[in-house]
Design an enzyme around this catalytic site. Structure first.
Site, PDB file in Angstrom:
ATOM      1  N   LYS A 257      14.937 -60.862  -1.501  1.00  0.00           N
ATOM      2  CA  LYS A 257      15.161 -61.370  -0.148  1.00  0.00           C
ATOM      3  C   LYS A 257      16.647 -61.550   0.159  1.00  0.00           C
ATOM      4  O   LYS A 257      17.139 -61.079   1.191  1.00  0.00           O
ATOM      5  CB  LYS A 257      14.426 -62.707   0.005  1.00  0.00           C
ATOM      6  CG  LYS A 257      14.755 -63.478   1.263  1.00  0.00           C
ATOM      7  CD  LYS A 257      13.996 -64.775   1.301  1.00  0.00           C
ATOM      8  CE  LYS A 257      14.389 -65.709   0.201  1.00  0.00           C
ATOM      9  NZ  LYS A 257      15.767 -66.227   0.349  1.00  0.00           N
ATOM     10  N   THR A 258      17.364 -62.226  -0.745  1.00  0.00           N
ATOM     11  CA  THR A 258      18.783 -62.487  -0.507  1.00  0.00           C
ATOM     12  C   THR A 258      19.578 -61.185  -0.506  1.00  0.00           C
ATOM     13  O   THR A 258      20.500 -61.005   0.303  1.00  0.00           O
ATOM     14  CB  THR A 258      19.345 -63.453  -1.569  1.00  0.00           C
ATOM     15  OG1 THR A 258      18.551 -64.651  -1.577  1.00  0.00           O
ATOM     16  CG2 THR A 258      20.785 -63.818  -1.275  1.00  0.00           C
TER      17      THR A 258
ATOM     18  N   ASP B 282      17.627 -67.148   7.215  1.00  0.00           N
ATOM     19  CA  ASP B 282      17.005 -67.103   5.894  1.00  0.00           C
ATOM     20  C   ASP B 282      15.890 -68.145   5.824  1.00  0.00           C
ATOM     21  O   ASP B 282      15.898 -69.131   6.572  1.00  0.00           O
ATOM     22  CB  ASP B 282      18.084 -67.405   4.844  1.00  0.00           C
ATOM     23  CG  ASP B 282      17.631 -67.117   3.429  1.00  0.00           C
ATOM     24  OD1 ASP B 282      16.615 -66.418   3.259  1.00  0.00           O
ATOM     25  OD2 ASP B 282      18.300 -67.574   2.491  1.00  0.00           O
ATOM     26  N   GLU B 283      14.935 -67.942   4.918  1.00  0.00           N
ATOM     27  CA  GLU B 283      13.837 -68.890   4.675  1.00  0.00           C
ATOM     28  C   GLU B 283      13.168 -69.305   5.987  1.00  0.00           C
ATOM     29  O   GLU B 283      12.949 -70.495   6.262  1.00  0.00           O
ATOM     30  CB  GLU B 283      14.351 -70.129   3.922  1.00  0.00           C
ATOM     31  CG  GLU B 283      15.024 -69.834   2.593  1.00  0.00           C
ATOM     32  CD  GLU B 283      14.040 -69.426   1.492  1.00  0.00           C
ATOM     33  OE1 GLU B 283      12.842 -69.255   1.786  1.00  0.00           O
ATOM     34  OE2 GLU B 283      14.483 -69.265   0.338  1.00  0.00           O
TER      35      GLU B 283
ATOM     36  N   GLN C 254       4.805 -68.500   0.872  1.00  0.00           N
ATOM     37  CA  GLN C 254       5.565 -69.522   0.146  1.00  0.00           C
ATOM     38  C   GLN C 254       5.981 -70.682   1.052  1.00  0.00           C
ATOM     39  O   GLN C 254       6.949 -71.379   0.782  1.00  0.00           O
ATOM     40  CB  GLN C 254       6.799 -68.897  -0.501  1.00  0.00           C
ATOM     41  CG  GLN C 254       6.465 -67.839  -1.542  1.00  0.00           C
ATOM     42  CD  GLN C 254       7.698 -67.335  -2.269  1.00  0.00           C
ATOM     43  OE1 GLN C 254       8.301 -68.036  -3.071  1.00  0.00           O
ATOM     44  NE2 GLN C 254       8.079 -66.089  -1.983  1.00  0.00           N
TER      45      GLN C 254
ATOM     46  N   ARG D  16       6.743 -67.729 -10.346  1.00  0.00           N
ATOM     47  CA  ARG D  16       7.998 -68.090 -11.022  1.00  0.00           C
ATOM     48  C   ARG D  16       8.112 -67.351 -12.361  1.00  0.00           C
ATOM     49  O   ARG D  16       9.182 -67.291 -12.944  1.00  0.00           O
ATOM     50  CB  ARG D  16       8.070 -69.600 -11.309  1.00  0.00           C
ATOM     51  CG  ARG D  16       8.093 -70.561 -10.123  1.00  0.00           C
ATOM     52  CD  ARG D  16       9.038 -70.178  -9.047  1.00  0.00           C
ATOM     53  NE  ARG D  16       8.370 -69.345  -8.054  1.00  0.00           N
ATOM     54  CZ  ARG D  16       8.990 -68.542  -7.194  1.00  0.00           C
ATOM     55  NH1 ARG D  16      10.299 -68.438  -7.210  1.00  0.00           N
ATOM     56  NH2 ARG D  16       8.311 -67.827  -6.326  1.00  0.00           N
TER      57      ARG D  16
END
Length: 616
Positions: free
Chosen positions: A28-29, A211-212, A241, A583
């Site tokens: 994503k980043t 973002d997010e 998420q 994770r």
């Protein structure tokens, strides 16, 4: 920088508002920063690109990557910021229109509480409700329509919050100050009420990126929308998420993106670069039980992965197995810092702290304190310690006014003056009572405290704890301390219940305290990079490990009993399980205990859903 086809398509698309649904581990980043670099490469001015996120750490990481990718200094990215930072910059420029002048002071919680105490007194409201009132005002502001929020809240009506809110805002204005929540609210109001300023920023920002996006609340989303021109909007997030509704985040901003922006384009980043194939498949199968979601089929080219579910009789056997498994994995060559033990609620950490210590495995906490470092545990243990170790001034000094007994610094100083070189604070307090050197009221309360310590010193530790809780009315104190915030109170109460259960296996207070002290010993000399990670799942979001243990997977705990009241609550709990699952890169272990704290448990419904895939 190498991009996958899915990432490349999202990065190079220009022409309408864009939503990138980025699955766990999908880069994503990398995609977001590559989008900014691409915009710069085709002629956009980096100083006119607004890229907003939620934490300073995330903003700094984004800048760092951009500097590396574009060879431009960080000064070229003045608008890569958090929401609050970007909005405060706007407010400062137009403060006169808002009735402020520069410099504007941002009030900390300390300032807010000092102001609110005086306002509560004015409105004949108990000062103990200060934090409750401030919490309600925070929620009201973040709703975007504070007065409407207050009108629709029954408790707000009961305490007369409307008048309190107006007085609070007037004090802020008089002091030329804003609180954290006002920063967003004032920015929205400025953009909404002053069309010329709104147009100025729409013209200035050539592109807006967020973002997010699944974590945005209504106010975040409205500000973002007001700043966008010609559809030059690029948001990245993952509805799977979305786990922060308790912070007022709204998953519908993702789910309804195409309805809000009619010409919107949606890209899916479905390749998981982190997790092995089997883990990704398990996560997909789990989240498929949620009705409210955007469909995507995540995959991984990393074949393999180990996913196991383990059942134990009780929590101590569960913890011992986890510690033993960690030891064997470490002996196979996996470093401790690549291993995490994740749990839904904080109190679950205690058994694992003990087991790890017994196996001589170093550990650290993410996003929280160790069990014995938590305020409520320290309070109760300080009573127990003071009963058998009368010269422990730290412990007695902690409890002498917890709960409040009117024993302030002046009284304590008067007591300390009675101390001889050998005498502890508790002995001095006993002398002060005997010699009546303090006021009768304080003397009576101090006598009750001393008598309680004398009564419990020979008791079994669990019975001693229960007596302390009863005699000092600790749960009422805790309710006041948490300002009736039910989630915080419940979490702390659960910690105390766990403390009682843990203490029940010891015959004497001294034996109990020795074990507690060993678990709580200073681990500052340990190498941080060689420690097991103990964490709540919320605190672990965004992190990754080679091995993950998801423990205490039982109904009422995970999903938490508070979530069982609504379908949407269950869906968020399932998203939380999805986050914990993703994770892990290679090894994923779920576990549950039939008995925890002496109570029989049913294994989590999420394990049944996972089992259907594993054993089908």
């Amino acid at each position: 920088m190498q991009l996958s086809d899915q990432q490349k398509n999202a990065v190079e698309y220009i022409g309408s508002p864009t939503l990138v649904i980025a699955g766990a581990g999908s880069g994503k980043t990398r995609t977001l920063t590559a989008k900014i670099a691409y915009l710069i490469s085709i002629g956009y001015d980096p100083k006119r690109i607004l890229a907003i996120t939620f934490t300073n750490k995330a903003a700094e990481e984004m800048k760092k990557r951009l500097v590396s990718m574009t060879n431009l200094s960080s000064k070229n990215y003045p608008w890569v910021r958090t929401y609050h930072s970007a909005c405060f910059k706007i407010i400062k420029k137009h403060c006169l229109l808002l009735g402020y002048k520069n410099p504007i002071q941002i009030y900390t919680p300390y300032h807010q509480q000092k102001i609110m105490k005086d306002i509560c007194i004015k409105h004949n409201l108990d000062k103990k409700l200060v934090k409750v009132v401030l919490s309600l005002i925070s929620k009201a502001k973040n709703s975007g329509f504070p007065l409407q929020f207050i009108d629709n809240n029954s408790f707000a009506h009961t305490i007369g919050l409307n008048g309190i809110y107006n007085d609070y805002q007037q004090v802020l204005k008089t002091k030329n100050a804003v609180d954290f929540d006002s920063i967003l609210l004032l920015t929205r109001n400025l953009l909404f009420e002053h069309k010329d300023i709104c147009k100025y920023y729409q013209d200035f920002y050539q592109y807006v990126l967020c973002d997010e996006y699944q974590d945005t609340n209504d106010l975040n989303e409205e500000i973002t929308r007001l700043l966008v021109k010609d559809g030059n909007l690029f948001v990245v997030g993952d509805d799977w998420q979305s786990i922060y509704s308790f912070r007022m985040s709204n998953i519908n901003h993702v789910l309804n993106f195409e309805k809000r922006y009619k010409s919107a384009k949606v890209f899916r980043l479905e390749q998981n670069f982190r997790c092995a194939d089997k883990i990704v498949q398990v996560a997909n199968d789990l989240i498929d039980y949620n009705e409210h979601k955007i469909h995507k089929k995540c995959f991984s080219t990393k074949k393999g992965g180990i996913v196991k579910i383990h059942e134990f009789y009780d929590e101590s056997r569960e913890a011992d197995w986890v510690a033993g498994k960690i030891k064997s994995l470490h002996e196979m060559g996996i470093s401790y810092d690549k291993i995490a033990v994740l749990y839904r609620t904080k109190f679950c950490s205690l058994g694992f702290e003990k087991a790890l210590r017994n196996f001589k495995i170093p550990y650290k906490f993410l996003g929280g304190k160790g069990f014995f470092e938590r305020k409520e545990v320290l309070d109760i243990n300080s009573y127990i310690i003071s009963s058998v170790f009368q010269k422990d001034d730290s412990s007695f000094g902690r409890i002498i006014n917890i709960p409040k007994r009117g024993i302030g610094p002046k009284t304590i100083k008067k007591i300390e003056q009675l101390k001889t070189c050998d005498m502890g604070l508790q002995d001095a307090a006993r002398m002060a009572v005997d010699k009546k050197t303090i006021s009768p009221k304080v003397g009576k309360l101090l006598t009750l405290l001393i008598d309680l310590l004398d009564d419990i010193k020979d008791m079994k530790p669990d019975l001693a704890i229960k007596k302390v809780l009863e005699k000092v009315d600790y749960f009422e104190y805790l309710n006041q301390y948490t300002k009736s915030e039910s989630k915080d109170f419940i979490s702390r109460k659960e910690n105390i219940e766990q403390l009682i259960y843990s203490a029940s296996v010891y015959e004497t207070i001294v034996d109990y305290l020795e074990d507690a002290a060993l678990i709580n010993e200073d681990k500052g000399n340990e190498d941080e990079n060689s420690e097991i990670n103990l964490s709540t799942i919320h605190a672990a979001k965004g992190l990754e490990y080679q091995v993950v243990f998801v423990v205490a997977c039982e109904e009422q705990l995970f999903p938490h009993w508070r979530s069982l009241e609504s379908e949407f609550g269950i869906e968020e709990e399932r998203r939380l399980m999805y986050v914990s699952t993703t994770r892990s890169e290679q090894y994923l272990f779920f576990s549950f205990a039939q008995y925890r704290r002496g109570q029989y448990n049913i294994r989590s419904r999420f394990l049944d859903e996972i089992s259907e895939f594993l054993y089908s």
